[in-house]
Each structure stands twice: as C-alpha cells, then as structure tokens.
Enzyme design. Structure first.
Site, PDB file in Angstrom:
ATOM      1  N   LYS A  14       1.129  -0.901   0.102  1.00 24.81           N
ATOM      2  CA  LYS A  14      -0.193   0.057   0.342  1.00 24.81           C
ATOM      3  C   LYS A  14       0.648   1.249   0.012  1.00 24.81           C
ATOM      4  O   LYS A  14       0.743   2.096  -0.813  1.00 24.81           O
ATOM      5  CB  LYS A  14      -1.116   0.316   1.264  1.00 24.81           C
ATOM      6  CG  LYS A  14      -2.068  -1.310   1.454  1.00 24.81           C
ATOM      7  CD  LYS A  14      -2.939  -0.737   2.343  1.00 24.81           C
ATOM      8  CE  LYS A  14      -1.980  -1.080   3.997  1.00 24.81           C
ATOM      9  NZ  LYS A  14      -1.353  -2.209   3.854  1.00 24.81           N
ATOM     10  N   ARG A  89      -9.580   0.300   8.847  1.00 23.83           N
ATOM     11  CA  ARG A  89      -8.780  -0.759   8.870  1.00 23.83           C
ATOM     12  C   ARG A  89     -10.028  -1.445   9.672  1.00 23.83           C
ATOM     13  O   ARG A  89      -9.772  -2.130  10.304  1.00 23.83           O
ATOM     14  CB  ARG A  89      -7.890  -0.747   9.875  1.00 23.83           C
ATOM     15  CG  ARG A  89      -6.710  -0.583   9.443  1.00 23.83           C
ATOM     16  CD  ARG A  89      -5.301  -0.245  10.604  1.00 23.83           C
ATOM     17  NE  ARG A  89      -4.503  -1.475  10.118  1.00 23.83           N
ATOM     18  CZ  ARG A  89      -3.028  -1.024   9.199  1.00 23.83           C
ATOM     19  NH1 ARG A  89      -3.236   0.505   8.767  1.00 23.83           N
ATOM     20  NH2 ARG A  89      -1.472  -1.537   9.248  1.00 23.83           N
ATOM     21  N   ARG A 123      11.894  -5.895   5.163  1.00 25.36           N
ATOM     22  CA  ARG A 123      11.640  -4.343   5.016  1.00 25.36           C
ATOM     23  C   ARG A 123      12.536  -3.636   5.737  1.00 25.36           C
ATOM     24  O   ARG A 123      12.265  -3.631   6.637  1.00 25.36           O
ATOM     25  CB  ARG A 123      10.199  -4.225   5.281  1.00 25.36           C
ATOM     26  CG  ARG A 123      10.318  -2.170   5.581  1.00 25.36           C
ATOM     27  CD  ARG A 123       8.542  -2.045   4.707  1.00 25.36           C
ATOM     28  NE  ARG A 123       8.204  -2.957   6.073  1.00 25.36           N
ATOM     29  CZ  ARG A 123       6.546  -2.694   5.804  1.00 25.36           C
ATOM     30  NH1 ARG A 123       5.829  -1.826   5.476  1.00 25.36           N
ATOM     31  NH2 ARG A 123       6.148  -2.247   7.787  1.00 25.36           N
ATOM     32  N   ARG A 154      11.229  -1.725  11.067  1.00 23.11           N
ATOM     33  CA  ARG A 154      10.240  -0.908  11.854  1.00 23.11           C
ATOM     34  C   ARG A 154      10.391  -1.596  13.069  1.00 23.11           C
ATOM     35  O   ARG A 154      10.301  -3.108  13.143  1.00 23.11           O
ATOM     36  CB  ARG A 154       9.184  -0.996  11.071  1.00 23.11           C
ATOM     37  CG  ARG A 154       9.063   0.665  10.396  1.00 23.11           C
ATOM     38  CD  ARG A 154       7.341   0.470   9.572  1.00 23.11           C
ATOM     39  NE  ARG A 154       6.441  -0.028   9.792  1.00 23.11           N
ATOM     40  CZ  ARG A 154       5.281  -0.070   9.145  1.00 23.11           C
ATOM     41  NH1 ARG A 154       5.325   0.673   8.186  1.00 23.11           N
ATOM     42  NH2 ARG A 154       4.717  -1.021   9.888  1.00 23.11           N
ATOM     43  N   ARG A 165       0.134  -8.775  13.618  1.00 26.08           N
ATOM     44  CA  ARG A 165      -0.522  -7.888  12.040  1.00 26.08           C
ATOM     45  C   ARG A 165      -1.764  -8.440  11.329  1.00 26.08           C
ATOM     46  O   ARG A 165      -2.435  -8.219  10.921  1.00 26.08           O
ATOM     47  CB  ARG A 165       0.503  -7.032  12.086  1.00 26.08           C
ATOM     48  CG  ARG A 165       1.140  -6.046  12.375  1.00 26.08           C
ATOM     49  CD  ARG A 165       2.737  -5.619  12.928  1.00 26.08           C
ATOM     50  NE  ARG A 165       2.274  -5.058  10.984  1.00 26.08           N
ATOM     51  CZ  ARG A 165       3.017  -4.501  10.102  1.00 26.08           C
ATOM     52  NH1 ARG A 165       4.564  -5.384  10.879  1.00 26.08           N
ATOM     53  NH2 ARG A 165       3.053  -3.814   8.953  1.00 26.08           N
TER      54      ARG A 165
HETATM   55  P1  AP5 Z   1       4.755  -1.741   1.863  1.00 25.27           P
HETATM   56  O1  AP5 Z   1       4.408  -1.092   0.568  1.00 25.27           O
HETATM   57  O2  AP5 Z   1       5.134  -0.854   2.355  1.00 25.27           O
HETATM   58  O3  AP5 Z   1       3.624  -2.079   2.367  1.00 25.27           O
HETATM   59  P2  AP5 Z   1       2.286  -1.847   2.848  1.00 25.27           P
HETATM   60  O4  AP5 Z   1       0.861  -2.539   2.567  1.00 25.27           O
HETATM   61  O5  AP5 Z   1       2.353   0.203   3.180  1.00 25.27           O
HETATM   62  O6  AP5 Z   1       2.957  -1.931   4.689  1.00 25.27           O
HETATM   63  P3  AP5 Z   1       2.187  -1.717   5.878  1.00 25.27           P
HETATM   64  O7  AP5 Z   1       3.302  -2.732   6.969  1.00 25.27           O
HETATM   65  O8  AP5 Z   1       3.424  -0.078   5.923  1.00 25.27           O
HETATM   66  O9  AP5 Z   1       0.564  -1.899   6.519  1.00 25.27           O
HETATM   67  P4  AP5 Z   1       0.828  -1.743   7.774  1.00 25.27           P
HETATM   68  O10 AP5 Z   1      -0.716  -1.595   7.899  1.00 25.27           O
HETATM   69  O11 AP5 Z   1       0.791  -2.718   8.563  1.00 25.27           O
HETATM   70  O12 AP5 Z   1       1.501  -0.792   8.134  1.00 25.27           O
HETATM   71  P5  AP5 Z   1       0.920   1.000   8.793  1.00 25.27           P
HETATM   72  O13 AP5 Z   1       2.223   1.544   8.916  1.00 25.27           O
HETATM   73  O14 AP5 Z   1      -0.057   1.040   8.253  1.00 25.27           O
HETATM   74  O15 AP5 Z   1       6.322  -3.171   1.271  1.00 25.27           O
HETATM   75  C1  AP5 Z   1       6.090  -3.837   2.632  1.00 25.27           C
HETATM   76  C2  AP5 Z   1       7.897  -5.050   2.053  1.00 25.27           C
HETATM   77  O16 AP5 Z   1       7.121  -5.496   0.822  1.00 25.27           O
HETATM   78  C3  AP5 Z   1       8.816  -3.222   1.038  1.00 25.27           C
HETATM   79  O17 AP5 Z   1       9.487  -4.013   1.613  1.00 25.27           O
HETATM   80  C4  AP5 Z   1       8.513  -4.022   0.010  1.00 25.27           C
HETATM   81  O18 AP5 Z   1       9.376  -3.066  -0.628  1.00 25.27           O
HETATM   82  C5  AP5 Z   1       7.993  -4.594  -0.202  1.00 25.27           C
HETATM   83  N1  AP5 Z   1       6.848  -4.582  -1.689  1.00 25.27           N
HETATM   84  C6  AP5 Z   1       6.047  -3.667  -1.985  1.00 25.27           C
HETATM   85  N2  AP5 Z   1       5.580  -3.727  -3.216  1.00 25.27           N
HETATM   86  C7  AP5 Z   1       6.406  -5.767  -3.510  1.00 25.27           C
HETATM   87  C8  AP5 Z   1       6.042  -6.182  -4.556  1.00 25.27           C
HETATM   88  N3  AP5 Z   1       5.470  -6.062  -5.682  1.00 25.27           N
HETATM   89  N4  AP5 Z   1       7.395  -7.364  -4.970  1.00 25.27           N
HETATM   90  C9  AP5 Z   1       7.947  -7.148  -4.016  1.00 25.27           C
HETATM   91  N5  AP5 Z   1       8.164  -6.784  -3.463  1.00 25.27           N
HETATM   92  C10 AP5 Z   1       6.910  -5.609  -2.811  1.00 25.27           C
HETATM   93  O19 AP5 Z   1       0.583   0.568   9.890  1.00 25.27           O
HETATM   94  C11 AP5 Z   1       1.386  -0.352  11.257  1.00 25.27           C
HETATM   95  C12 AP5 Z   1       0.164   0.249  12.604  1.00 25.27           C
HETATM   96  O20 AP5 Z   1      -0.151   1.235  12.711  1.00 25.27           O
HETATM   97  C13 AP5 Z   1      -0.810  -0.872  12.879  1.00 25.27           C
HETATM   98  O21 AP5 Z   1      -0.069  -1.792  13.028  1.00 25.27           O
HETATM   99  C14 AP5 Z   1      -1.895  -0.728  13.840  1.00 25.27           C
HETATM  100  O22 AP5 Z   1      -1.225  -0.066  14.842  1.00 25.27           O
HETATM  101  C15 AP5 Z   1      -1.382   1.337  13.781  1.00 25.27           C
HETATM  102  N6  AP5 Z   1      -2.498   1.932  12.588  1.00 25.27           N
HETATM  103  C16 AP5 Z   1      -2.433   1.840  11.529  1.00 25.27           C
HETATM  104  N7  AP5 Z   1      -3.356   2.691  10.810  1.00 25.27           N
HETATM  105  C17 AP5 Z   1      -4.265   1.921  12.057  1.00 25.27           C
HETATM  106  C18 AP5 Z   1      -6.032   2.393  11.618  1.00 25.27           C
HETATM  107  N8  AP5 Z   1      -6.765   2.692  10.725  1.00 25.27           N
HETATM  108  N9  AP5 Z   1      -7.327   2.132  13.067  1.00 25.27           N
HETATM  109  C19 AP5 Z   1      -5.664   1.174  14.077  1.00 25.27           C
HETATM  110  N10 AP5 Z   1      -4.509   1.100  13.463  1.00 25.27           N
HETATM  111  C20 AP5 Z   1      -3.723   1.863  12.873  1.00 25.27           C
END
Ligand code: AP5
Length: 210
Positions: A14, A89, A123, A154, A165
């Site tokens: 994402k 979410r 990552r 991270r 997660r």
């Molecule tokens: P990346 O693009 O970083 O993936 P992502 O989907 O953004 O993953 P996140 O881990 O950031 O999502 P998340 O939803 O868990 O975390 P968030 O920060 O929102 O890609 C991942 C890896 O794969 C990278 O190394 C990339 O290079 C690689 N990659 C990407 N595409 C690829 C491809 N096509 N092929 C090969 N490799 C690829 O949330 C963190 C925490 O915040 C949550 O756990 C929660 O506690 C809190 N939080 C955030 N939002 C909310 C909410 N709305 N409600 C409640 N709590 C929340």
C-alpha cells in the site's frame, strides 16, 4: 479529483504504491501508520495513546484514528483528492469515514500471507521520509535514495509482531472487502506482481473511476 482508499494486509505494498500513484496524480498520501509513528516520535498525546497498541501489532482505538483522519482531510491540500493508505481498517472506521468523505474508488491489494511475511521481515524504511525498501533489492545499500538517511527496521516488523498484525488484519480489516464491494467501489488487484505491473493496473482502474 479522486478520493481513494488503498486496502490490503500489512506488507501488501500500500505504502509503496501510494507513493508512486500520488506522485503521478499530484495528490497527498495520507498514511495513518506514518502519522501515528510521527506522533510517537514527537511524544504527542495521540502518540502516547498509540504506542503500546502499535508495538503489540494491535489496532489503535477507532476514535483516536478517526479524529486524526478527519482533521487531516479538512486540510486544503486534500481538496484536489487523496489516497488514504491504511485507513479505514475496521467497519466502524469505514462508517465514520462515510460521514465526512465521499470516496471514488477503493483499491484492494491481494497478497498471500507467506509472501507478506517474507516482505515484512526484509523491509527497511527511511525514518525521515518513510520510503520503504526491501533488502533483496538494496544491493547492500544502507541509506535512503531520497534523502541519504540511514535505513532502519520498523519495530513492528519483528517476526512475532508480524504474525499478530496478520491475524488482526484477517479478523478486523478483511470484512471491509465486502463492505466496499457492496458499495460498488472495490477494485481488487493481485499484489504479487512487480511494482511496475501493479502501478500500471492501479492507474488503469483509477482512470476508469474518473
Ligand atoms: P509496503 O509498501 O511498505 O507495504 P504496506 O502495505 O504499506 O505495509 P505496512 O506494513 O506499512 O502496512 P501496515 O498496514 O501494517 O502498517 P501501517 O504503517 O499502516 O511494502 C512492504 C515491503 O514489501 C517493502 O519492503 C516493499 O519494498 C516490498 N514490496 C512492496 N510491493 C512489492 C512487490 N510488488 N513485489 C515485491 N516486494 C514488494 O500501520 C502500522 C500500525 O499502525 C498498525 O499495526 C496499527 O497499530 C496502527 N494503525 C495504522 N492505521 C491504523 C488504523 N486505521 N486504525 C488503527 N490502527 C492503525
């Protein structure tokens, strides 16, 4: 103007795709994860509330995140559209969003759990601008290509937290796939393609949503 949500499990890509597509469309990326990490770094009241939940791989309470997003979407730069990356979410968050935003499209990146674990454990991110990288494609490089900051892993990308997660995603966030299918907004894209192939698919879907 396009108001877009990127849905998908942790590690689906994402953040990576939101950065590419936002730059192409000239609209802001609104990542609740980045906003919460920055609140923690700045030791704000929101950051203090969020930290224990994030460290455990659990969701931050709905009311905290909803208030954060509502305030952000009211800012001027969102008038030309935006991508919400990581919000909503839960069904409660999606229902709240309906009261202060009108969406044009929801893009769901669909990737199998085994692939997600591999992506998250490899990552590395820039602590300054949030740019995500993967050790397999860094060729030994240890700094951000954008601003030269040393990359970090991270805290919530450690193996035990990754598994909670994913569990939280399946229980609380996956129901949004049906929620947005029923609303006629959902576009599912297989996220296990190359970065370029996925960006091209997303841009095609968004062009058709205009
Ligand atoms: P990346 O693009 O970083 O993936 P992502 O989907 O953004 O993953 P996140 O881990 O950031 O999502 P998340 O939803 O868990 O975390 P968030 O920060 O929102 O890609 C991942 C890896 O794969 C990278 O190394 C990339 O290079 C690689 N990659 C990407 N595409 C690829 C491809 N096509 N092929 C090969 N490799 C690829 O949330 C963190 C925490 O915040 C949550 O756990 C929660 O506690 C809190 N939080 C955030 N939002 C909310 C909410 N709305 N409600 C409640 N709590 C929340």
């Amino acid at each position: 103007m396009l108001n877009i949500v990127f849905l998908g499990p942790p590690g689906a890509g994402k953040g990576t795709q939101a950065k590419i597509v936002c730059e192409k469309l000239g609209i802001p990326q609104i990542s609740t994860g980045d906003m919460l990490r920055s609140a923690i770094a700045n030791q704000t009241e929101t950051g203090l509330k969020a930290k224990t939940f994030m460290d455990a791989g659990q969701l931050v309470p709905d009311e905290v995140v909803i208030a954060l997003v509502k305030e952000r979407l009211a800012m001027d730069d969102c008038k030309k559209g935006y991508i919400l990356d990581g919000f909503p979410r839960t069904v409660e968050q999606a229902e709240a969003l309906q009261t202060f935003a009108k969406l044009d499209a929801v893009v769901d990146l669909d990737v199998a759990d085994e692939v997600l674990v591999k992506r998250l454990s490899g990552r590395r991110v820039c602590p300054l601008c949030g740019a995500p990288y993967h050790v397999d494609r860094l060729n030994g490089e240890k700094s951000c290509k954008v601003d030269g900051t040393p990359l970090i892993q991270r805290d919530d990308d450690k193996p035990e937290t990754v598994l909670s997660r994913l569990e939280v995603y399946h229980k609380k966030t996956a129901p949004l796939i049906d929620f947005y299918k029923n609303a006629g907004l959902l576009h599912s894209i297989g996220g296990d393609l190359t970065l370029e192939e996925i960006s091209a698919e997303i841009l095609k879907v968004l062009e058709a949503s205009k």
